[in-house]
Design a protein around this motif. Structure first.
Motif, mmCIF file in Angstrom:
data_model
loop_
_atom_site.group_PDB
_atom_site.id
_atom_site.type_symbol
_atom_site.label_atom_id
_atom_site.label_comp_id
_atom_site.label_asym_id
_atom_site.label_seq_id
_atom_site.Cartn_x
_atom_site.Cartn_y
_atom_site.Cartn_z
ATOM 1 N N MET A 185 0.817 -1.206 0.000
ATOM 2 C CA MET A 185 0.000 0.000 0.000
ATOM 3 C C MET A 185 0.856 1.262 0.000
ATOM 4 S SD MET A 185 -3.091 -0.903 2.637
ATOM 5 C CE MET A 185 -3.664 0.783 2.508
ATOM 6 N N VAL B 140 -8.661 -0.316 -1.063
ATOM 7 C CA VAL B 140 -10.009 -0.882 -1.167
ATOM 8 C C VAL B 140 -10.081 -2.264 -0.530
ATOM 9 C CG1 VAL B 140 -11.804 -1.625 -2.773
ATOM 10 C CG2 VAL B 140 -10.491 0.434 -3.245
ATOM 11 N N ARG C 213 3.374 -2.404 -5.439
ATOM 12 C CA ARG C 213 3.127 -3.840 -5.567
ATOM 13 C C ARG C 213 4.418 -4.648 -5.675
ATOM 14 N NH1 ARG C 213 -1.104 -5.357 -10.091
ATOM 15 N NH2 ARG C 213 -2.360 -4.147 -8.618
ATOM 16 N N SER D 54 -2.542 -3.979 -2.708
ATOM 17 C CA SER D 54 -1.787 -2.832 -3.218
ATOM 18 C C SER D 54 -2.683 -1.602 -3.332
ATOM 19 C CB SER D 54 -1.158 -3.163 -4.572
ATOM 20 O OG SER D 54 -2.145 -3.552 -5.510
ATOM 21 N N THR D 55 -3.978 -1.781 -3.074
ATOM 22 C CA THR D 55 -4.918 -0.667 -3.026
ATOM 23 C C THR D 55 -5.664 -0.702 -1.689
ATOM 24 O OG1 THR D 55 -6.677 -1.964 -4.069
ATOM 25 C CG2 THR D 55 -5.241 -0.697 -5.523
#
Length: 213
Positions: free
Chosen positions: A37, A181, A41, A178-179
């Motif tokens: 994050m 969300v 990635r 990596s996000t």
């Protein structure tokens, strides 16, 4: 063929315990998530591969160590099972406690500044190898699949299988998280996940403590 099939339930149980153990984020998983994050990635994947390599090392050490102990002291199996079963019950307690808590996971970037891909790999390996709970965790996992008098291929199947699973799951964490969300989605389902994990660990712990040597 009958001997082969008789060891499969234990091997798959060890795989299941390993998968569920890493489904509950600990320091190594949180480091992978935080790195993906906060940095990216590719750095998260490098860290994940280092963690997976550390898991492979622990698995090798545990299999050879337990095999040597059992070869020299056959009666030591019940001691190993008590240690493994007790640790699984402790994991069950921790998971159920986490399920009852409103506290969400905290994924943070590693301290010490940015690193090269090889630097993140080494850091992941060190994180896993210096985890004080790793030895007990692997004793519990290996004990579920390594029966008394089991041939060498059983230990090899557990080690290689968990290594491949470790690579796949840790890299999946690095890619998926990596996000932000995915962190929010996990947070919404965290209690259910931890409740399922706690139940599994409790059943596996009781099975290991009450099973036949």
């Amino acid at each position: 063929m009958q001997d082969f099939s008789s060891y499969l339930p234990g091997i798959f149980l060890a795989y299941s315990a390993f998968l569920l153990a890493i489904a509950s984020p600990g320091p190594n998983i949180l480091a992978v998530i935080g790195t993906s994050m906060g940095i990216g990635r590719h750095s998260g994947i490098s860290l994940a591969l280092g963690v997976a390599s550390g898991s492979f090392t622990w698995a090798l050490l545990t299999v050879f160590g337990l095999s040597a102990i059992l070869a020299a002291y056959a009666s030591a199996l019940w001691v190993i099972k008590i240690l493994g079963g007790a640790y699984l019950l402790w994991l069950a307690f921790k998971a159920l406690k986490s399920a009852a808590s409103r506290h969400d996971i905290e994924a943070r970037e590693l301290a010490g500044g940015r690193r090269t891909p090889s630097g993140y790999f080494r850091r992941g390996y060190v994180i896993q190898m210096t985890n004080p709970k790793a030895a007990l965790a692997w004793i519990a996992i290996i004990s579920l699949g390594l029966q008394k008098g089991a041939p060498l291929w059983v230990g090899a199947a557990i080690v290689l299988g968990t290594f491949l699973l470790s690579i796949a799951i840790h890299v999946l964490y690095a890619v998926a998280f990596s996000t932000p969300v995915m962190v929010r989605l996990y947070g919404k389902s965290r209690r259910v996940i931890q409740g399922v994990l706690g139940t599994f660990f409790a059943v596996a712990g009781v099975r290991l403590l009450t099973g036949r040597s």
